[in-house]
Write an enzyme that holds these catalytic residues in place. Sequence first.
Site, PDB file in Angstrom:
ATOM      1  N   ARG A 239      42.668  23.367 -24.826  1.00 33.15           N
ATOM      2  CA  ARG A 239      41.803  22.494 -25.641  1.00 33.15           C
ATOM      3  C   ARG A 239      42.024  21.283 -26.210  1.00 33.15           C
ATOM      4  O   ARG A 239      42.600  20.555 -25.268  1.00 33.15           O
ATOM      5  CB  ARG A 239      41.586  23.795 -27.253  1.00 33.15           C
ATOM      6  CG  ARG A 239      40.028  23.865 -27.330  1.00 33.15           C
ATOM      7  CD  ARG A 239      39.448  25.117 -28.476  1.00 33.15           C
ATOM      8  NE  ARG A 239      40.460  24.543 -29.921  1.00 33.15           N
ATOM      9  CZ  ARG A 239      39.845  25.422 -31.401  1.00 33.15           C
ATOM     10  NH1 ARG A 239      39.423  26.236 -30.933  1.00 33.15           N
ATOM     11  NH2 ARG A 239      40.858  25.092 -32.352  1.00 33.15           N
TER      12      ARG A 239
ATOM     13  N   MET B  94      15.839  43.501 -33.599  1.00 32.12           N
ATOM     14  CA  MET B  94      15.788  42.060 -33.795  1.00 32.12           C
ATOM     15  C   MET B  94      15.462  42.016 -35.339  1.00 32.12           C
ATOM     16  O   MET B  94      16.492  41.052 -35.985  1.00 32.12           O
ATOM     17  CB  MET B  94      14.624  40.997 -33.311  1.00 32.12           C
ATOM     18  CG  MET B  94      14.827  39.520 -33.419  1.00 32.12           C
ATOM     19  SD  MET B  94      13.484  37.935 -33.325  1.00 32.12           S
ATOM     20  CE  MET B  94      14.255  38.711 -31.831  1.00 32.12           C
TER      21      MET B  94
ATOM     22  N   LYS C 243      33.967  24.661 -42.181  1.00 32.66           N
ATOM     23  CA  LYS C 243      33.444  24.384 -41.662  1.00 32.66           C
ATOM     24  C   LYS C 243      32.448  25.857 -40.918  1.00 32.66           C
ATOM     25  O   LYS C 243      32.743  27.055 -41.834  1.00 32.66           O
ATOM     26  CB  LYS C 243      34.293  24.326 -39.737  1.00 32.66           C
ATOM     27  CG  LYS C 243      35.266  25.406 -39.046  1.00 32.66           C
ATOM     28  CD  LYS C 243      35.486  25.101 -38.098  1.00 32.66           C
ATOM     29  CE  LYS C 243      36.391  26.184 -36.990  1.00 32.66           C
ATOM     30  NZ  LYS C 243      37.431  25.774 -36.327  1.00 32.66           N
TER      31      LYS C 243
ATOM     32  N   TYR D 192      14.487  51.313 -28.922  1.00 28.06           N
ATOM     33  CA  TYR D 192      13.909  50.569 -27.652  1.00 28.06           C
ATOM     34  C   TYR D 192      15.000  50.732 -26.329  1.00 28.06           C
ATOM     35  O   TYR D 192      16.373  51.444 -26.579  1.00 28.06           O
ATOM     36  CB  TYR D 192      14.373  48.924 -27.763  1.00 28.06           C
ATOM     37  CG  TYR D 192      13.441  48.043 -28.322  1.00 28.06           C
ATOM     38  CD1 TYR D 192      11.964  48.395 -28.020  1.00 28.06           C
ATOM     39  CD2 TYR D 192      13.677  47.030 -29.483  1.00 28.06           C
ATOM     40  CE1 TYR D 192      11.262  47.165 -28.252  1.00 28.06           C
ATOM     41  CE2 TYR D 192      13.060  46.557 -30.102  1.00 28.06           C
ATOM     42  CZ  TYR D 192      12.008  46.216 -29.798  1.00 28.06           C
ATOM     43  OH  TYR D 192      10.656  46.099 -30.538  1.00 28.06           O
TER      44      TYR D 192
END
Length: 494
Positions: free
Chosen positions: A260, A435, A162, A386
């Site tokens: 769950r 990014m 998965k 940044y």
Amino acid sequence: NCTIIDDAYCADLTSLEIALDTLHTLGSRQGLSRTLILSDLQQTGLSPQTLYQRVERLLKEKHVSRLIGIGRNITDNLEKTPSRSFFANTEDFLSSMSTADFHNEAILLKGSRDFCFERITEMLEQKRHRTVMEINLGALAHNIGYFRNHLHADTKLLAMVKAYSYGTGSFEIAKLMQAQGVDYLGVAFADEGYDLRTAGITLPIAVMNPEEHSYDLMLNYDMEPEIYTFEAIRKYSEAARKLGIKSAGIHIKINTGMTRSGFEPYQAQEIAQQIKRHPNIKVLSVFSHLVGSDEAIHDDFTNEQLKIFEETVEVLQQNLGYKIMRHILNSAGIERFTSHQHEMVRLGIGLYGISAIDNSRLKNVATLKSYISQIREIDTGTTVGYSRKTKVSRPSRIAVVPIGYADGLDRRLSNGVGTVFVGNKLAPIAGNVCMDICMIDVTDIDNVKEGDEVIIFGDKNPVWELSAKIGTIPYEILTGIGRRVKRIYYTDEN
């Protein structure tokens, strides 16, 4: 719209036949014409006439649509037809053709080493992001073997593929699982299973998070859903009936402590009664999820989960009147609770080299790497990145690496929390991860230059160490690697 099969440097008749089978399958599956770029075959021990008679026969048997022959022998000994072109050497080919000459083709490259077919690959391949993740299929096979050594010969193995096989790629990993004789594949959603089916995967596929709107898809493509509500039993039975399917396999999930999805243990008798009302439904397995099998501190809870699961399955089997396959062990459970392996186990993160006991027993599968695109010298007090989060306290060398949080490099690794390997030494990440880019401090590493390889994680800087630095788990790191990062598959038999 072309696909390249780069199988150069293994150019003999046997490997050519195997590669042509792959070309034929891929071309048929993707609706592409089949093109072979083939060099002279060297050191075969056959005369050129006999050799190329056999090649000619293979080309016809495997339905090759287009041939590009490179070399004197292949040019002199193969038939000349409108769908074939010949060149004396690789240089002549490169000077005469370009990517514009290829459309909607599956292209197989088979070349003897002397012909330097890597130059053809470089010309044909779409220029992509140079940050890549290398997947060692040989290591993956080794890890399967390690976990199999914990199991009885008749215990089945379900491999979880998965989430893009934990970030490592879906079809490629599933294909290896199939070749390794794994019994089942597990996916999260039906569309993951559909992609595997259309790519030629024939193993049984269990869908762990099925959605009602995908029932028809699962039934049409021979997938088996996890079922954990009475309403799902009814609706899946109805979907199968409408398609005329008389025996639709399902996997019943029991909640033993995960809190769950799943039926509650006390509902076992009612589950059996509901199944009996829908004779076109067949329970293939019953399973549950262990909560903390990787940590000894939770062993009492794990043992209670195992007890509840086994008692629940016994009630279910008695009321259904037939034996049901059981599975509850995950990767850590296989290592630490082997006596509860039942008829099947599920192997997930362990495939990729993460052990609950000792990671040194497994091999690293995935290596994320990039390169240095620029280096700059900065003065004391200069800030990096940044928000000016990193300020250097000495004259420094800062290298720029084209990988950022859009590629899966977690921003929490910023400002010295994370490190990468350059020139066999660790370099701290400087400033905030951007990014598409990050910066690293290479001041203390000699002879670093632009173009040098940077290892984010792999044998060096293991993924579990990287995840521990930011308080997460290896799953999150691996599944977070962006799709724009090219996956490169190779086999290291050693």
